[in-house]
Motif scaffolding. Structure first.
Motif, PDB file in Angstrom:
ATOM      1  N   ARG A 155       2.748 -19.432 -16.358  1.00  0.00           N
ATOM      2  CA  ARG A 155       3.860 -19.125 -17.250  1.00  0.00           C
ATOM      3  C   ARG A 155       4.368 -17.708 -17.099  1.00  0.00           C
ATOM      4  NH1 ARG A 155       6.202 -23.471 -17.993  1.00  0.00           N
ATOM      5  NH2 ARG A 155       5.395 -24.897 -19.564  1.00  0.00           N
ATOM      6  N   ARG A 167      -6.128 -10.524 -33.098  1.00  0.00           N
ATOM      7  CA  ARG A 167      -5.303 -11.462 -32.363  1.00  0.00           C
ATOM      8  C   ARG A 167      -5.972 -11.775 -31.044  1.00  0.00           C
ATOM      9  NH1 ARG A 167       0.857 -11.021 -30.176  1.00  0.00           N
ATOM     10  NH2 ARG A 167      -0.065  -9.772 -28.548  1.00  0.00           N
ATOM     11  N   THR A 168      -6.104 -13.034 -30.746  1.00  0.00           N
ATOM     12  CA  THR A 168      -6.604 -13.459 -29.440  1.00  0.00           C
ATOM     13  C   THR A 168      -5.508 -14.283 -28.801  1.00  0.00           C
ATOM     14  OG1 THR A 168      -8.836 -13.592 -30.302  1.00  0.00           O
ATOM     15  CG2 THR A 168      -8.405 -14.706 -28.233  1.00  0.00           C
ATOM     16  N   MET A 169      -5.134 -13.887 -27.600  1.00  0.00           N
ATOM     17  CA  MET A 169      -3.970 -14.523 -27.006  1.00  0.00           C
ATOM     18  C   MET A 169      -4.330 -15.099 -25.648  1.00  0.00           C
ATOM     19  SD  MET A 169      -0.364 -13.058 -26.908  1.00  0.00           S
ATOM     20  CE  MET A 169       0.165 -12.232 -25.550  1.00  0.00           C
ATOM     21  N   VAL A 170      -3.721 -16.221 -25.325  1.00  0.00           N
ATOM     22  CA  VAL A 170      -3.945 -16.800 -23.999  1.00  0.00           C
ATOM     23  C   VAL A 170      -2.601 -16.918 -23.292  1.00  0.00           C
ATOM     24  CG1 VAL A 170      -3.947 -19.129 -24.993  1.00  0.00           C
ATOM     25  CG2 VAL A 170      -4.866 -18.779 -22.731  1.00  0.00           C
ATOM     26  N   VAL A 171      -2.533 -16.382 -22.092  1.00  0.00           N
ATOM     27  CA  VAL A 171      -1.309 -16.459 -21.295  1.00  0.00           C
ATOM     28  C   VAL A 171      -1.632 -17.218 -20.009  1.00  0.00           C
ATOM     29  CG1 VAL A 171       0.586 -15.170 -20.270  1.00  0.00           C
ATOM     30  CG2 VAL A 171      -0.691 -14.174 -22.145  1.00  0.00           C
ATOM     31  N   PRO A 172      -1.079 -18.439 -19.854  1.00  0.00           N
ATOM     32  CA  PRO A 172      -1.346 -19.176 -18.615  1.00  0.00           C
ATOM     33  C   PRO A 172      -0.708 -18.457 -17.423  1.00  0.00           C
ATOM     34  CG  PRO A 172      -0.374 -20.582 -20.315  1.00  0.00           C
ATOM     35  CD  PRO A 172      -0.244 -19.189 -20.784  1.00  0.00           C
ATOM     36  N   ASP A 211     -12.747 -15.517 -31.489  1.00  0.00           N
ATOM     37  CA  ASP A 211     -12.861 -15.422 -30.039  1.00  0.00           C
ATOM     38  C   ASP A 211     -13.466 -16.706 -29.501  1.00  0.00           C
ATOM     39  OD1 ASP A 211     -11.924 -12.932 -30.297  1.00  0.00           O
ATOM     40  OD2 ASP A 211     -13.846 -11.910 -30.023  1.00  0.00           O
ATOM     41  N   PRO A 212     -12.886 -17.231 -28.439  1.00  0.00           N
ATOM     42  CA  PRO A 212     -13.502 -18.429 -27.860  1.00  0.00           C
ATOM     43  C   PRO A 212     -14.928 -18.096 -27.422  1.00  0.00           C
ATOM     44  CG  PRO A 212     -11.328 -18.019 -26.911  1.00  0.00           C
ATOM     45  CD  PRO A 212     -11.664 -16.835 -27.753  1.00  0.00           C
ATOM     46  N   LEU A 241      -6.948 -14.155 -21.051  1.00  0.00           N
ATOM     47  CA  LEU A 241      -7.169 -13.977 -22.488  1.00  0.00           C
ATOM     48  C   LEU A 241      -7.057 -12.491 -22.815  1.00  0.00           C
ATOM     49  CD1 LEU A 241     -10.287 -16.195 -23.212  1.00  0.00           C
ATOM     50  CD2 LEU A 241      -8.012 -16.528 -24.139  1.00  0.00           C
ATOM     51  N   THR A 276       5.689 -13.525 -26.602  1.00  0.00           N
ATOM     52  CA  THR A 276       4.530 -13.126 -25.820  1.00  0.00           C
ATOM     53  C   THR A 276       4.558 -11.630 -25.660  1.00  0.00           C
ATOM     54  OG1 THR A 276       4.790 -15.147 -24.566  1.00  0.00           O
ATOM     55  CG2 THR A 276       3.277 -13.541 -23.705  1.00  0.00           C
ATOM     56  N   ARG A 309      -9.628 -16.038 -16.889  1.00  0.00           N
ATOM     57  CA  ARG A 309     -10.229 -17.360 -16.695  1.00  0.00           C
ATOM     58  C   ARG A 309      -9.564 -18.011 -15.489  1.00  0.00           C
ATOM     59  NH1 ARG A 309     -10.955 -20.197 -22.493  1.00  0.00           N
ATOM     60  NH2 ARG A 309      -8.694 -20.291 -22.460  1.00  0.00           N
ATOM     61  N   ASP A 359      -7.434 -20.441 -15.235  1.00  0.00           N
ATOM     62  CA  ASP A 359      -6.015 -20.765 -15.322  1.00  0.00           C
ATOM     63  C   ASP A 359      -5.230 -19.861 -16.245  1.00  0.00           C
ATOM     64  OD1 ASP A 359      -5.564 -23.324 -13.770  1.00  0.00           O
ATOM     65  OD2 ASP A 359      -7.371 -23.773 -14.923  1.00  0.00           O
ATOM     66  N   ASP A 360      -5.918 -19.030 -16.987  1.00  0.00           N
ATOM     67  CA  ASP A 360      -5.166 -18.185 -17.904  1.00  0.00           C
ATOM     68  C   ASP A 360      -5.880 -16.864 -18.146  1.00  0.00           C
ATOM     69  OD1 ASP A 360      -7.218 -19.205 -19.493  1.00  0.00           O
ATOM     70  OD2 ASP A 360      -5.916 -20.782 -20.258  1.00  0.00           O
TER      71      ASP A 360
END
Lengths: 513, 170
Positions: free
Chosen positions: B111, B103-108, B7-8, B94, B140, B89, B91-92
């Motif tokens: 996008r 699984r940790t995923m980032v979706v801007p 995790d960030p 999480l 995704t 966040r 811009d994206d």
């Protein structure tokens, strides 16, 4: 025509509704005609071979009926062809291409020109004989399949392609339908037939065939069963067909660059000319099977939105191939076309390390030594390097693979970690891209490195997206301070000239200078 | 919940509703009990003496193994639900999930092509919904199950607005 008003808000002055070539249903439907002929002809032919009467004596009474039925069927088919031709119309206007098809179930497809991802001119053998071509383009607006225009005269198809590309790039705007001149193109590379044949002979498939052949010989001598070979005949036929299809598709492969994008041409009997506009490649990979290492050959494949969705495996396979087989200098040349700005001072070194390197040469970060039990062979190769414009992912000790994802093409990302990976404190980073042969995955990177890359990559992708503002690529490449640059400029080619002088020779220098 | 290795750092995860456990329990019951039931049929038939073939030990052990597996999954459900998290966040978005396979995923935001909100029958009863994000990539697979309906609607509006503001092409 009432159809002209179908799309609201667009000026109807430009772009008439046009029809495809009248012969097209016959070219497309020749299989149906051939099938009808086959069913009627086969019986007669077999009888002829067996030396019996041409017509089954039992059928004598019913012959007129059969004849009548056959003719009716033929007429119906032809009528269907004519109707389908009549109701197929297309129009290029107001930033859209519209295609109407069907007469019982009408369908109107409309595609935004600035979302055109790739455009192909396909010529199956029969169409080639008649000088016809199919125009096919992929559009990124959630439509599930390509827009097809089949068939046009080859010149018309080329003309239409030039028009669509000129409008898509933003070189031509405004209502006038003045046909855009075809963009000039410069050949970049071609694949000689002997190399293609060599690559097929040395493919993984051949190894399996050899193993299979040895196994079957051993088996048949052990069991003393000769009939065994009979079962191999269909398999052999199938294999021959695969080889033939690869050869047919890869024959005479040439790549050229034009301001419209990368042009790929290939095919022996069926020829195809693909145009990939700049910045439309979502991800790319370079692979080298172990046997190809002797000759230093590589294969390049790309993900382009829409290409991966084609159901037909062979067709999708050939369309997503950027280079069927090429030397390292070919690969570098293609890379410089796809990625005009490599984002590093030493592209040659970095990409070479990506193709064949081990450990940390070229600035790659690999799997930490502590996790070598997870990948005893690959740990020195699995790694990543980020340049200013793209992320490079390297993997495979035997099957060398290098995946390149431009930063602004990253869709979303995920870090994944299973229990075993957690034990070794490594994690995988998966980049999501459009459907296609390339699935970028960084394997077993150090946890902290992966996490940092995850954050850094998100930031880089964000930055790259901000720089890329327009879907019309000419506006991106040559931005002018004027508010609406494309409108104020003359609708001629100085822009195009400027573009290709800017990019093309520079790329050549970069890898050969 | 503690922060996992992937995790960030410095992220305030928002959790999905604990009521989502119920949804998962219903799904679990439908799936696993049915399987165990079907696998137990030979046992009953053997016990009744109608069937000869599966020996008794096999007839017992197969459904028993299945039952143990099912119970194991049952025990995991609350932890799995607690492991689902999301964070907005600038811009994206999480999204994280998973205990063993994390699984940790980032979706801007830029996008996202569209955002789906779906509600199943059990979810509706509990006032929950599932949010699904779609990008141009089929990979995704961004789902946020078990959001309270109001939060789901808020998130959908928020994401759409942010997506609109940052919309990029492919």
């Amino acid at each position: 025509m009432t159809l002209q008003d179908a799309a609201p808000g667009t000026p109807s002055s430009d772009g008439d509704w046009l029809r495809v070539h009248p012969a097209s249903p016959f070219v497309r439907g020749w299989v149906a005609l051939a099938a009808v002929g086959y069913f009627f002809g086969r019986e007669t032919f077999e009888r002829m071979l067996q030396g019996r009467d041409l017509i089954d004596p039992n059928l004598n009474g019913r012959a007129p009926l059969l004849l009548f039925g056959g003719i009716a069927l033929l007429l119906l088919t032809v009528a269907g062809f004519i109707l389908s031709w009549y109701f197929t119309r297309y129009q290029v206007a107001g930033g859209y291409v519209r295609v109407n098809t069907g007469f019982l179930f009408r369908q109107q497809r409309q595609a935004r020109l600035d979302r055109v991802q790739a455009i192909d001119i396909v010529q199956p053998l029969l169409a080639r004989i008649f000088g016809l071509a199919e125009l096919k383009f992929e559009v990124a607006d959630a439509s599930e399949s390509a827009v097809r225009l089949a068939y046009l005269r080859l010149d018309d198809a080329k003309q239409l392609r030039a028009t669509i590309l000129a409008r898509a790039s933003g070189a031509v705007t405004g209502p006038d339908i003045a046909p855009a001149p075809e963009a000039p193109e410069y050949p970049v590379l071609s694949v000689p037939p002997q190399r293609l044949v060599g690559s097929l002979i040395l493919s993984e498939q051949s190894v399996f065939i050899l193993l299979g052949a040895v196994a079957s010989v051993v088996l048949s001598t052990l069991t003393e069963n000769r009939a065994f070979f009979l079962y191999l005949i269909p398999a052999a036929l199938g294999l021959a067909a695969t080889y033939w299809s690869s050869f047919n598709k890869g024959y005479n492969f040439t790549a050229a660059i034009s301001p419209d994008g990368i042009r790929l041409r290939y095919g022996l009997l069926d020829t195809q000319a693909q145009t990939l506009p700049p910045n439309r490649i979502q991800a790319l990979r370079v692979v080298q099977p172990p046997l190809w290492r002797m000759f230093g050959w590589y294969r390049m494949q790309v993900n382009v939105a829409g290409y991966g969705l084609v159901g037909n495996g062979a067709e999708a396979g050939s369309r997503t191939t950027l280079l069927p087989v090429g030397s390292k200098s070919d690969v570098m040349r293609m890379l410089s076309l796809v990625l005009p700005d490599p984002g590093t001072d030493q592209p040659e070194r970095v990409f070479t390390a990506g193709l064949d390197g081990l450990d940390s040469d070229g600035g790659f970060v690999t799997t930490p030594r502590r996790a070598r039990f997870l990948a005893p062979l690959g740990w020195r190769r699995n790694g990543f390097a980020a340049t200013g414009t793209a992320l490079l992912l390297r993997s495979g000790r035997w099957w060398h693979q290098l995946v390149v994802v431009p930063h602004q093409r990253t869709q979303s990302m995920a870090l994944e970690q299973g229990p075993l990976a957690r034990l070794f404190r490594v994690a995988d980073l998966v980049l999501h891209t459009t459907a296609g042969p390339v699935s970028p995955r960084l394997i077993q990177a150090d946890e902290q490195e992966a996490l940092q890359l995850f954050d850094a990559q998100a930031a880089r992708a964000r930055e790259a997206r901000k720089r890329q503002t327009s879907e019309q690529w000419l506006a991106q490449v040559a931005p002018t301070p004027v508010v609406e640059p494309v409108e104020t400029e003359p609708v001629e080619t100085p822009d195009l000239d400027k573009l290709d002088h800017q990019t093309y020779p520079k790329q050549e220098d970069r890898h050969h200078g | 919940m503690r922060t996992e290795a992937i995790d960030p750092p410095g992220i305030e995860w928002r959790r999905v509703s604990p009521k989502y456990v119920t949804v998962r329990l219903v799904e679990w019951a439908l799936g696993n009990l049915l399987t165990v039931g079907v696998l137990s049929v030979p046992l009953i038939l053997v016990q009744l003496g109608w069937w000869r073939w599966p020996p008794l030990w096999l007839a017992i052990s197969v459904p028993a193994a299945m039952l143990v597996l099912a119970l194991w999954r049952l025990v995991l459900i609350p932890r799995q639900v607690r492991a689902i998290g999301y964070a907005e966040r600038d811009d994206d978005l999480l999204i994280r999930r998973g205990i063993f396979f994390q699984r940790t995923m980032v979706v801007p935001y830029g996008r996202m092509q569209y955002v789906d909100v779906s509600v199943g029958p059990v979810e509706r009863g509990l006032g929950l919904c599932t949010l699904k994000l779609h990008t141009a990539s089929a990979g995704t697979n961004a789902q946020l199950p078990g959001l309270p309906a109001a939060e789901g609607a808020r998130l959908r509006e928020q994401l759409s607005a942010r997506g609109e503001a940052r919309l990029a092409g492919l």
